[in-house]
Design an enzyme around this catalytic site. Structure first.
Site, PDB file in Angstrom:
ATOM      1  N   CYS A 260       0.433  -1.102  -0.083  1.00 23.97           N
ATOM      2  CA  CYS A 260       0.049  -0.333   0.219  1.00 23.97           C
ATOM      3  C   CYS A 260       0.742   1.280  -0.015  1.00 23.97           C
ATOM      4  O   CYS A 260       0.749   2.493  -0.526  1.00 23.97           O
ATOM      5  CB  CYS A 260      -1.143   0.653   1.289  1.00 23.97           C
ATOM      6  SG  CYS A 260       0.022   0.044   2.778  1.00 23.97           S
TER       7      CYS A 260
ATOM      8  N   HIS B  10      -3.311   6.232   5.136  1.00 28.44           N
ATOM      9  CA  HIS B  10      -2.016   6.099   5.167  1.00 28.44           C
ATOM     10  C   HIS B  10      -1.662   7.562   4.795  1.00 28.44           C
ATOM     11  O   HIS B  10      -2.114   8.074   3.968  1.00 28.44           O
ATOM     12  CB  HIS B  10      -0.331   5.044   4.665  1.00 28.44           C
ATOM     13  CG  HIS B  10      -1.528   3.892   5.140  1.00 28.44           C
ATOM     14  ND1 HIS B  10      -2.459   4.099   6.300  1.00 28.44           N
ATOM     15  CD2 HIS B  10      -1.010   2.671   4.948  1.00 28.44           C
ATOM     16  CE1 HIS B  10      -1.862   1.739   6.298  1.00 28.44           C
ATOM     17  NE2 HIS B  10      -1.290   1.671   5.344  1.00 28.44           N
TER      18      HIS B  10
END
Length: 343
Positions: free
Chosen positions: A137, A250
């Site tokens: 990711c 994130h």
């Protein structure tokens, strides 16, 4: 090399392996949102999740326990059940004539498996032999911002610090963060069972295993994967990964050194025009990207682009992206879309 198993020109039989997890659920939503050509959808998971009912496109579909027969007549497998599961079922998937787009780390660095971010290296998808790997990711989010800059000036070094939400550890970690936050607010002592430490009003260095060089596995994934995706095997790269008390999405603080100075204005223009990237900069209000700006959204949002005052050839910037969406499920769907016959 041409694809051994290109996707056929018809509605497809699609299997989602790991359908009951957070990424699996996002995959189901995106298949519907993006009108992916599905004729039959099979939801696969472990015996523990078998029998669960998921709603998709007006249908109630039961999750099945994965087995050898699960992949018969399947065209595409979207796998998000962990590396050991992907390794266990790879041969069954490929032998059945299906293409596996795998969200685990199992095959990412294999020479015969392309590692693809569609906005960055779409051509690599055609080099598959039945398996295409979805990057980590943090790597996906980062390379979307690095690629347009690297296309203009030679990139010498990247230093990145990540601020990774609970979603990166799965749905159970997200629930634990919510539960333990209530415990702390009520004056109790949080005891974590999913993560090694409580994230409630806390943060800790990423808990993936430490390697012999004292970097954790998550940090080295970023190093190796970024080099592979961008075709820069000699890129100097260092990372520090941190788990933070954010539910979803994130963030990354990025420092990039080039062979020559890179005007901030030019970098800002390139990033604003880059596919999959959105610019958010309001210096007058000191307003830059936050996880809440990207939660549930596709773009990686970049801001606070500035000259590194310690190095004339370096730029600093900040980015945020939804780990479950672009950092996992969306990127996998976009990879599959690259394999569809041209309209």
């Amino acid at each position: 090399m041409t694809p051994v198993h290109p996707l056929p020109n018809r509605p497809l039989t699609v299997a989602v392996l790991g359908a009951s997890g957070a990424v699996g659920q996002e995959l189901l939503q995106l298949l519907q949102e993006r009108n992916f050509p599905v004729s039959e959808l099979r939801l696969l998971a472990s015996a523990r999740s078998a029998g669960q009912i998921c709603q998709w496109n007006g249908q109630a579909i039961a999750v099945q326990e994965v087995s050898e027969s699960s992949f018969q007549d399947v065209d595409l497998v979207l796998a998000s059940a962990g590396g050991s599961v992907s390794r266990q079922w790879r041969e069954a998937v490929v032998s059945a004539g299906a293409v596996m787009v795998d969200n685990s780390s199992a095959f990412r660095m294999d020479d015969d498996v392309p590692l693809v971010v569609p906005e960055v290296n779409p051509q690599a998808a055609a080099e598959h032999n039945g398996v295409i790997a979805n990057p980590n990711c943090t790597t996906i989010l980062l390379t979307l911002a690095l690629a347009p800059l690297a296309a203009k000036r030679s990139m010498h070094r990247v230093v990145v610090s990540t601020y990774q939400s609970a979603s990166g550890a799965g749905a159970r970690a997200m629930e634990e963060l919510k539960d333990l936050s209530r415990v702390v607010l009520d004056g109790g002592t949080p005891n974590s069972e999913v993560l090694p430490h409580s994230l409630a009003f806390n943060l800790f260095l990423h808990n993936s295993p430490l390697q012999s060089n004292s970097y954790c596995e998550e940090e080295m994934k970023m190093v190796h994967e970024t080099r592979k995706i961008m075709g820069l095997p000699g890129l100097r790269f260092t990372a520090t990964c941190v788990r933070v008390p954010v539910l979803r999405a994130h963030s990354e603080a990025v420092n990039v050194e080039f062979a020559e100075p890179f005007p901030v204005k030019e970098a800002r223009e390139l990033l604003a025009a880059a596919p999959g990237v959105e610019l958010l900069e309001d210096p007058a209000s000191n307003r830059f990207p936050m996880p809440t700006d990207v939660t549930g959204r596709d773009p990686v949002v970049v801001g606070r682009i500035r000259q590194d005052i310690s190095e004339e050839n370096a730029l600093e910037f900040w980015l945020c992206g939804d780990q479950i969406r672009k950092g996992a499920a969306l990127n996998a769907i976009q990879i599959a879309e690259l394999l569809l016959p041209a309209a």
